[in-house]
Design a protein around this motif. Structure first.
Motif, mmCIF file in Angstrom:
data_model
loop_
_atom_site.group_PDB
_atom_site.id
_atom_site.type_symbol
_atom_site.label_atom_id
_atom_site.label_comp_id
_atom_site.label_asym_id
_atom_site.label_seq_id
_atom_site.Cartn_x
_atom_site.Cartn_y
_atom_site.Cartn_z
ATOM 1 N N PRO A 15 0.450 -0.887 -0.003
ATOM 2 C CA PRO A 15 0.071 -0.144 0.003
ATOM 3 C C PRO A 15 1.413 1.399 0.146
ATOM 4 O O PRO A 15 0.593 2.179 -0.245
ATOM 5 N N GLU A 16 1.915 1.238 -0.003
ATOM 6 C CA GLU A 16 2.727 2.573 0.974
ATOM 7 C C GLU A 16 3.895 2.504 -0.248
ATOM 8 O O GLU A 16 3.157 3.950 -0.380
ATOM 9 N N VAL A 17 4.171 1.870 -1.186
ATOM 10 C CA VAL A 17 4.692 1.293 -2.539
ATOM 11 C C VAL A 17 3.733 2.128 -3.714
ATOM 12 O O VAL A 17 4.445 2.853 -4.322
ATOM 13 N N CYS A 18 3.000 2.010 -3.667
ATOM 14 C CA CYS A 18 1.662 1.963 -4.146
ATOM 15 C C CYS A 18 0.868 4.072 -4.358
ATOM 16 O O CYS A 18 1.059 4.549 -5.060
ATOM 17 N N ARG A 19 1.000 4.491 -3.045
ATOM 18 C CA ARG A 19 1.089 5.952 -2.344
ATOM 19 C C ARG A 19 1.947 6.452 -3.120
ATOM 20 O O ARG A 19 2.107 7.621 -3.346
ATOM 21 N N ILE A 20 3.620 5.708 -2.848
ATOM 22 C CA ILE A 20 4.667 6.654 -2.950
ATOM 23 C C ILE A 20 5.301 7.082 -5.042
ATOM 24 O O ILE A 20 5.063 7.516 -5.483
ATOM 25 N N VAL A 21 5.110 5.461 -5.184
ATOM 26 C CA VAL A 21 5.345 6.078 -6.953
ATOM 27 C C VAL A 21 3.589 5.962 -7.933
ATOM 28 O O VAL A 21 3.593 6.551 -9.149
ATOM 29 N N GLY A 22 2.453 5.937 -6.777
ATOM 30 C CA GLY A 22 1.499 6.502 -8.109
ATOM 31 C C GLY A 22 0.767 5.357 -8.713
ATOM 32 O O GLY A 22 0.603 5.651 -9.891
ATOM 33 N N TYR A 23 1.184 4.400 -9.031
ATOM 34 C CA TYR A 23 0.700 3.221 -9.754
ATOM 35 C C TYR A 23 -0.275 2.193 -8.772
ATOM 36 O O TYR A 23 0.187 1.881 -7.093
ATOM 37 N N SER A 24 -1.034 1.667 -9.467
ATOM 38 C CA SER A 24 -1.635 0.830 -8.683
ATOM 39 C C SER A 24 -0.659 -0.708 -7.842
ATOM 40 O O SER A 24 0.311 -1.271 -8.792
ATOM 41 N N ARG A 25 -1.567 -1.919 -7.462
ATOM 42 C CA ARG A 25 -0.758 -2.425 -7.255
ATOM 43 C C ARG A 25 -0.343 -4.466 -8.360
ATOM 44 O O ARG A 25 0.440 -4.158 -8.650
ATOM 45 N N ALA A 26 -1.610 -4.124 -9.149
ATOM 46 C CA ALA A 26 -1.882 -4.630 -10.494
ATOM 47 C C ALA A 26 -0.694 -3.823 -11.530
ATOM 48 O O ALA A 26 0.001 -4.518 -11.805
ATOM 49 N N SER A 27 -0.349 -2.644 -11.716
ATOM 50 C CA SER A 27 0.904 -1.842 -11.841
ATOM 51 C C SER A 27 1.973 -2.609 -12.280
ATOM 52 O O SER A 27 3.211 -2.615 -12.714
ATOM 53 N N LEU A 28 2.227 -2.360 -10.428
ATOM 54 C CA LEU A 28 3.534 -2.732 -10.166
ATOM 55 C C LEU A 28 3.922 -3.705 -10.120
ATOM 56 O O LEU A 28 4.979 -4.724 -10.508
ATOM 57 N N TYR A 29 3.278 -5.170 -9.828
ATOM 58 C CA TYR A 29 3.299 -6.595 -9.653
ATOM 59 C C TYR A 29 3.494 -6.976 -11.019
ATOM 60 O O TYR A 29 4.476 -7.554 -11.623
ATOM 61 N N ARG A 30 2.744 -6.027 -12.619
ATOM 62 C CA ARG A 30 2.965 -6.454 -13.671
ATOM 63 C C ARG A 30 4.845 -6.000 -14.350
ATOM 64 O O ARG A 30 5.683 -6.605 -14.904
ATOM 65 N N LEU A 31 4.683 -4.389 -13.775
ATOM 66 C CA LEU A 31 6.170 -4.008 -13.970
ATOM 67 C C LEU A 31 7.116 -4.781 -13.473
ATOM 68 O O LEU A 31 9.181 -4.760 -13.894
ATOM 69 N N GLU A 32 7.088 -5.339 -12.385
ATOM 70 C CA GLU A 32 8.428 -6.274 -11.795
ATOM 71 C C GLU A 32 8.093 -7.305 -12.578
ATOM 72 O O GLU A 32 9.389 -8.271 -12.455
ATOM 73 N N ARG A 33 7.458 -8.191 -13.324
ATOM 74 C CA ARG A 33 7.563 -8.791 -13.792
ATOM 75 C C ARG A 33 8.268 -8.760 -14.955
ATOM 76 O O ARG A 33 8.503 -9.658 -15.701
ATOM 77 N N GLN A 34 7.814 -7.313 -15.543
ATOM 78 C CA GLN A 34 8.688 -7.708 -16.940
ATOM 79 C C GLN A 34 10.025 -7.029 -16.843
ATOM 80 O O GLN A 34 11.311 -6.897 -17.781
ATOM 81 N N GLY A 35 10.067 -6.714 -15.070
ATOM 82 C CA GLY A 35 11.791 -6.412 -14.991
ATOM 83 C C GLY A 35 12.335 -4.841 -14.957
ATOM 84 O O GLY A 35 13.120 -4.385 -15.135
ATOM 85 N N ASP A 36 10.728 -4.523 -15.021
ATOM 86 C CA ASP A 36 11.031 -2.617 -14.834
ATOM 87 C C ASP A 36 10.876 -2.238 -13.227
ATOM 88 O O ASP A 36 10.209 -0.923 -13.696
ATOM 89 N N PHE A 37 10.820 -3.024 -12.762
ATOM 90 C CA PHE A 37 10.001 -2.370 -11.379
ATOM 91 C C PHE A 37 10.824 -3.122 -10.686
ATOM 92 O O PHE A 37 11.002 -4.507 -10.850
#
Length: 67
Positions: A15-37
């Motif tokens: 929840p804090e990461v989402c607030r800090i970067v302004g992305y949704s949970r799903a977007s963060l997980y997708r970026l992480e899978r793609q190697g972009d987070f």
């Protein structure tokens, strides 16, 4: 580790990461899978988190890329 690093370094939960970067949970997980987070760190059986320094470095890289 210096004293200053220890005082400022901490783990961030989703929840804090989402607030800090302004992305949704799903977007963060997708970026992480793609190697972009940054990758999550497993803290326990069902707990994961990100290092604050990793999130800050990612944010800095995004700012530099858009300059």
């Amino acid at each position: 580790w210096t004293r200053k690093m220890i005082e400022t370094e901490r783990f961030l939960r989703i929840p804090e990461v989402c607030r800090i970067v302004g992305y949704s949970r799903a977007s963060l997980y997708r970026l992480e899978r793609q190697g972009d987070f940054p990758k999550r760190i497993k803290l326990g059986a069902s707990a994961t988190a990100w290092r604050l320094s990793d999130v800050r470095a990612w944010m800095d890289s995004r700012a530099e890329a858009s300059a």
